[in-house]
Design a protein around this motif. Structure first.
Motif, PDB file in Angstrom:
ATOM      1  N   VAL A 163      26.755  83.861  59.678  1.00  7.34           N
ATOM      2  CA  VAL A 163      26.311  83.095  60.738  1.00  7.34           C
ATOM      3  C   VAL A 163      27.431  82.837  61.850  1.00  7.34           C
ATOM      4  O   VAL A 163      28.612  82.646  61.579  1.00  7.34           O
ATOM      5  CB  VAL A 163      26.024  81.653  60.295  1.00  7.34           C
ATOM      6  N   ALA A 211      31.837  70.992  62.314  1.00  4.36           N
ATOM      7  CA  ALA A 211      31.582  71.470  60.713  1.00  4.36           C
ATOM      8  C   ALA A 211      32.750  71.216  60.287  1.00  4.36           C
ATOM      9  O   ALA A 211      32.937  70.563  59.091  1.00  4.36           O
ATOM     10  CB  ALA A 211      31.065  72.835  60.832  1.00  4.36           C
ATOM     11  N   SER A 234      29.797  75.828  54.803  1.00  5.78           N
ATOM     12  CA  SER A 234      28.897  76.136  54.215  1.00  5.78           C
ATOM     13  C   SER A 234      27.707  74.954  53.921  1.00  5.78           C
ATOM     14  O   SER A 234      26.594  75.263  54.058  1.00  5.78           O
ATOM     15  CB  SER A 234      28.997  77.061  53.094  1.00  5.78           C
ATOM     16  N   ASP A 290      30.511  73.962  67.484  1.00  5.20           N
ATOM     17  CA  ASP A 290      29.832  73.780  66.236  1.00  5.20           C
ATOM     18  C   ASP A 290      30.822  73.754  65.183  1.00  5.20           C
ATOM     19  O   ASP A 290      30.841  73.229  64.294  1.00  5.20           O
ATOM     20  CB  ASP A 290      28.787  74.458  66.265  1.00  5.20           C
ATOM     21  N   GLY A 327      22.119  70.967  57.246  1.00  6.25           N
ATOM     22  CA  GLY A 327      21.226  70.979  58.470  1.00  6.25           C
ATOM     23  C   GLY A 327      20.168  71.570  58.130  1.00  6.25           C
ATOM     24  O   GLY A 327      19.062  70.950  58.604  1.00  6.25           O
ATOM     25  N   LEU A 328      20.021  72.662  57.507  1.00  4.34           N
ATOM     26  CA  LEU A 328      18.910  73.368  57.155  1.00  4.34           C
ATOM     27  C   LEU A 328      17.935  72.353  56.445  1.00  4.34           C
ATOM     28  O   LEU A 328      16.613  72.479  56.580  1.00  4.34           O
ATOM     29  CB  LEU A 328      18.996  74.673  56.486  1.00  4.34           C
ATOM     30  N   LEU A 349      28.519  80.817  65.048  1.00  6.89           N
ATOM     31  CA  LEU A 349      28.687  79.369  65.538  1.00  6.89           C
ATOM     32  C   LEU A 349      29.429  79.360  66.672  1.00  6.89           C
ATOM     33  O   LEU A 349      30.491  79.879  66.817  1.00  6.89           O
ATOM     34  CB  LEU A 349      29.323  78.290  64.529  1.00  6.89           C
ATOM     35  N   ILE A 403      26.334  73.524  56.913  1.00  5.85           N
ATOM     36  CA  ILE A 403      25.048  74.334  57.403  1.00  5.85           C
ATOM     37  C   ILE A 403      23.828  74.208  56.436  1.00  5.85           C
ATOM     38  O   ILE A 403      22.701  73.912  56.975  1.00  5.85           O
ATOM     39  CB  ILE A 403      25.406  75.693  57.382  1.00  5.85           C
ATOM     40  N   LYS A 404      23.963  74.157  55.189  1.00  5.13           N
ATOM     41  CA  LYS A 404      23.081  73.917  54.215  1.00  5.13           C
ATOM     42  C   LYS A 404      22.159  72.585  54.386  1.00  5.13           C
ATOM     43  O   LYS A 404      21.115  72.364  54.272  1.00  5.13           O
ATOM     44  CB  LYS A 404      23.554  73.884  52.748  1.00  5.13           C
TER      45      LYS A 404
END
Length: 91
Positions: free
Chosen positions: A7, A17, A30, A13, A36-37, A9, A33-34
């Protein structure tokens, strides 16, 4: 099933993170991001039912590691639910 994917970024960002990881809020970038999804998916599935919204939030929080649990005195869950209900009624 987990799939590995690269990914891209922005620098901003990625820094954010990494700060979340350094602050101990997440174990890895990771996981940031998980989350956020997961929140985007939850928003897509959100209903106007405040009880359902609260149940979703309780389920999400129940999956957090104990060191990431939120103290009730620092929590704004009820404020967020009230805002969500008010927003749904203003549409």
């Amino acid at each position: 099933m987990n799939a590995k994917n690269a990914v891209m970024l922005s620098d901003e960002d990625l820094r954010y993170a990494e700060e979340l990881v350094e602050d101990g809020r997440f174990p890895s970038v990771s996981d940031v991001i998980k989350e956020g999804l997961s929140r985007l998916r939850a928003d897509d599935q959100a209903t106007d039912d405040p009880v359902a919204a609260m149940a979703d939030e309780i389920r999400r929080r129940a999956q957090l590691p104990k060191d990431q649990l939120i103290s009730m005195k620092d929590d704004n869950l009820f404020d967020r639910v009230r805002r969500r209900v008010a927003d749904s009624h203003s549409k």
